[in-house]
Scaffold this motif. Sequence first.
Motif, PDB file in Angstrom:
ATOM      1  N   GLU A 134       0.868  -1.254   0.035  1.00 26.47           N
ATOM      2  CA  GLU A 134      -0.034  -0.104  -0.011  1.00 26.47           C
ATOM      3  C   GLU A 134       0.849   1.277  -0.083  1.00 26.47           C
ATOM      4  O   GLU A 134       0.737   2.127  -0.736  1.00 26.47           O
ATOM      5  N   LEU A 135       2.023   1.093   0.923  1.00 29.41           N
ATOM      6  CA  LEU A 135       2.876   2.485   1.061  1.00 29.41           C
ATOM      7  C   LEU A 135       3.636   2.696  -0.455  1.00 29.41           C
ATOM      8  O   LEU A 135       3.732   3.513  -0.789  1.00 29.41           O
ATOM      9  N   ARG A 136       3.980   1.586  -0.862  1.00 28.91           N
ATOM     10  CA  ARG A 136       4.795   1.576  -2.269  1.00 28.91           C
ATOM     11  C   ARG A 136       4.029   2.059  -3.406  1.00 28.91           C
ATOM     12  O   ARG A 136       4.352   2.830  -4.151  1.00 28.91           O
ATOM     13  N   ALA A 137       2.603   1.654  -3.336  1.00 27.95           N
ATOM     14  CA  ALA A 137       1.832   2.122  -4.503  1.00 27.95           C
ATOM     15  C   ALA A 137       1.547   3.698  -4.517  1.00 27.95           C
ATOM     16  O   ALA A 137       1.278   4.266  -5.409  1.00 27.95           O
ATOM     17  N   ALA A 138       1.380   4.108  -3.021  1.00 27.28           N
ATOM     18  CA  ALA A 138       1.053   5.473  -2.802  1.00 27.28           C
ATOM     19  C   ALA A 138       2.377   6.263  -3.273  1.00 27.28           C
ATOM     20  O   ALA A 138       2.059   7.254  -3.798  1.00 27.28           O
ATOM     21  N   VAL A 139       3.359   5.998  -3.000  1.00 33.51           N
ATOM     22  CA  VAL A 139       4.651   6.563  -3.502  1.00 33.51           C
ATOM     23  C   VAL A 139       4.677   6.528  -4.922  1.00 33.51           C
ATOM     24  O   VAL A 139       4.939   7.633  -5.486  1.00 33.51           O
ATOM     25  N   ALA A 140       4.428   5.363  -5.437  1.00 31.80           N
ATOM     26  CA  ALA A 140       4.551   5.406  -7.084  1.00 31.80           C
ATOM     27  C   ALA A 140       3.279   6.280  -7.726  1.00 31.80           C
ATOM     28  O   ALA A 140       3.730   6.547  -8.917  1.00 31.80           O
ATOM     29  N   GLY A 149      12.951   7.134  -4.519  1.00 29.68           N
ATOM     30  CA  GLY A 149      13.295   6.037  -5.027  1.00 29.68           C
ATOM     31  C   GLY A 149      12.726   4.547  -4.724  1.00 29.68           C
ATOM     32  O   GLY A 149      11.703   4.779  -4.347  1.00 29.68           O
ATOM     33  N   ASP A 150      13.678   3.557  -4.723  1.00 25.72           N
ATOM     34  CA  ASP A 150      13.166   2.288  -4.249  1.00 25.72           C
ATOM     35  C   ASP A 150      13.962   1.670  -3.153  1.00 25.72           C
ATOM     36  O   ASP A 150      14.602   0.735  -3.308  1.00 25.72           O
ATOM     37  N   PRO A 151      13.680   2.390  -1.796  1.00 28.31           N
ATOM     38  CA  PRO A 151      14.514   1.942  -0.819  1.00 28.31           C
ATOM     39  C   PRO A 151      14.118   0.484  -0.412  1.00 28.31           C
ATOM     40  O   PRO A 151      15.037  -0.197   0.429  1.00 28.31           O
ATOM     41  N   ALA A 207       4.800  11.739   4.092  1.00 23.07           N
ATOM     42  CA  ALA A 207       4.341  12.155   3.182  1.00 23.07           C
ATOM     43  C   ALA A 207       2.877  11.811   2.761  1.00 23.07           C
ATOM     44  O   ALA A 207       1.991  12.389   2.370  1.00 23.07           O
ATOM     45  N   VAL A 208       2.910  10.122   2.966  1.00 28.85           N
ATOM     46  CA  VAL A 208       1.595   9.579   2.814  1.00 28.85           C
ATOM     47  C   VAL A 208       0.535   9.747   4.149  1.00 28.85           C
ATOM     48  O   VAL A 208      -0.627  10.008   3.775  1.00 28.85           O
ATOM     49  N   TYR A 209       1.051   9.520   5.202  1.00 23.98           N
ATOM     50  CA  TYR A 209       0.221   9.226   6.243  1.00 23.98           C
ATOM     51  C   TYR A 209       0.228  10.557   7.417  1.00 23.98           C
ATOM     52  O   TYR A 209      -0.314  10.654   8.310  1.00 23.98           O
TER      53      TYR A 209
END
Length: 691
Positions: free
Chosen positions: A340-346, A356-358, A545-547
């Motif tokens: 979910e977090l990775r999708a929000a960043v993307a 980036g992709d940590p 940034a997301v939450y």
Amino acid sequence: MSLRLTVSAAVLALAAFASSAAQADEGMWTFDNFPTATVNAKYGTDIDQRGWTACAARPSVCPAGCSASVVSGQGLVLTNHHCVVSCVQDLSDAENDYVQNGWMPAAREQERQCPGVQAQILTEITDVTDQVLTAGAGLEGAAFVQARNAVSRAIQEEACGDDDTRTCQVISFYRGGRFALYEYRNYSDVRLAFAPEFQAAFFGGDPDNFNYPRYALDAAFLRLYENGQVVETPNHLTWNPAPPTEGEPVFVAGNPGSTSRLLTVAQLENLRDQQIPVSQLQRSELRGRLIAFGERGEEQERVALDTLFGVENSFKAFYGQQLALNDGDFMGTKREQEAELRAAVAADPALAERIGDPWTELETVQSSVEELYLPYRQLESAAGGGSTLYSYARAIVRAAREGAKPAGERLPEYASETGLTNLRRRLADGTPVSSELDQLLLGFWLSKTREYLTTDNAAVQTLLGNESPEGLAERLATGTTLTDPAVRTALFDGGLAAVEASTDPMIQFVLRTEGLGREPRAQWEQRVSAPTGQAAERIAQARFAVYGDSQYPDATFSLRLSYGAVEGWSYRGVDVPPMTYIGGLYERATGAEPYNLASRWAEAEGRVNHETVYDFVSTNDIIGGNSGSPVINARGEVIGAAFDGNIHSLGGAFGYDGELNRTVSVSTAAVTEALRNVYRLPHLLEELGVE
């Protein structure tokens, strides 16, 4: 042993108590981001800056890996018995076993100083995030670690200087997303005021540990002194001897040690597959060796008790963590949250470019963890295997070697004058050391190092030479003079010349071998710590940034506040009530260990009120380090001391389940009843304001 006193008044004075969303009763919240509005809405409380927070802003205390609270104006500190058992053991000897018989002086004048215990009172918190993040910008590997260490050291020294009455510590939050300077006032005279018998405090032993119902008086009192006088503590929690009630909202203020809830799935998988299994195998074998050691005689059983308790406690805690990480549903939830977090960043091109992709970077780091973990563990992070004499020798040798270097080139723990002053104080403490127990621990470490790294490993050959692990441990432990604090301080004060001239076998052994851990440490910092820190920092930025601030940071043994209610739970069709009663203690007693009654409790059966609430559970989110934390009601009064979690809470290192996770506490009602009718200590009751 270090005792950290954290004055939440200083924290709350800085806090704006912003409202934020919380799931269930989850969270070990920092005081500047406590979800006040959520708590008030859920529980009908009226917490605000002027009312409840003024009462909650009382000293919280943590004895070495624990927490506690000041409960009188004369420096009286409530904590758990298991948090001070090492002090009780240090005050004991073959003729006076206060662990088994209890320590209960009839007057304040008879209280005795705990060897090696120091106290620190938190006085101020300052955000230093920008300074720390700027220092590491654009750097990689060891340079990144060194820059972060250097700026943290500079911040600490600027705040505290060479004042040995103060300690400053830069603490990381959100896995490197935020940094804060914590300033403490130091005290070095902490005395034992009351400790019940071990059997009363730990009734049920290891079988009941992390289980419930419980019937344990896991409580003790310390007292703070300075310049031979009691420390006046006008800001203290009010003692409430009334029992808790079901559904009552409660708060736990303390210093939770460490959680890993913000780790990535790749990091959790490594813990599950490598780090926890290795450590558990060693704990299991060491437990057996300690039990066999204790069976040699009463004195061996006495000196091994605290170490055995710690090993058993850790084994069960990590057993629970392993169960959580092996649970498919639990790990499935972790994968979903990460996705979910990775999708929000993307979905945010600007954020994706910055972050980036940590996550993939941390997957790559795990191959280095797998390669380096064993040598790093055996030769550096766990070197000595818990041997006190070895730890003294390594501290002396490293302080001498590091002291000869410029401050910027030293290992961080030897870089500041304040740190060196604290080290000298520890070396000068007269804490008793059992050479026989030390020999066991040292021999076990040497044998496991040979087993895990193999006989042909160059480091192992340097460690052992032509000796066996057991023979070398015996020679070192029986031949060293480091049991004498005067010898230790003379070597420390003499510097490198005195250390290199020493003929002490333990000093000579460490001079020859301590460098074996430096290369694994350097590799670990270069290939694990630095890239992990950099990746975790960007994941933290992504979370913000997301939450926003709706999430709490992982525990870092810094002051936190959790909320919840007195509430039982249901599991597989069984309802577990929230409270136990003193009468249940007598019903549970069988006369055989670990369910045998302490003699004073057996004798007092007709005097005590069997309807008194003994232990209780609540939905508060806690972890190791919270032991001894005050359980506070909505009026700001202490009504208990947290001492355990139920078996379901052991996965709390990685996540919180509001349906099952429970905090286990001893009630102030039970402590009051025990002081009145079992131990008959009216001076403590009077000090606590109890008639």
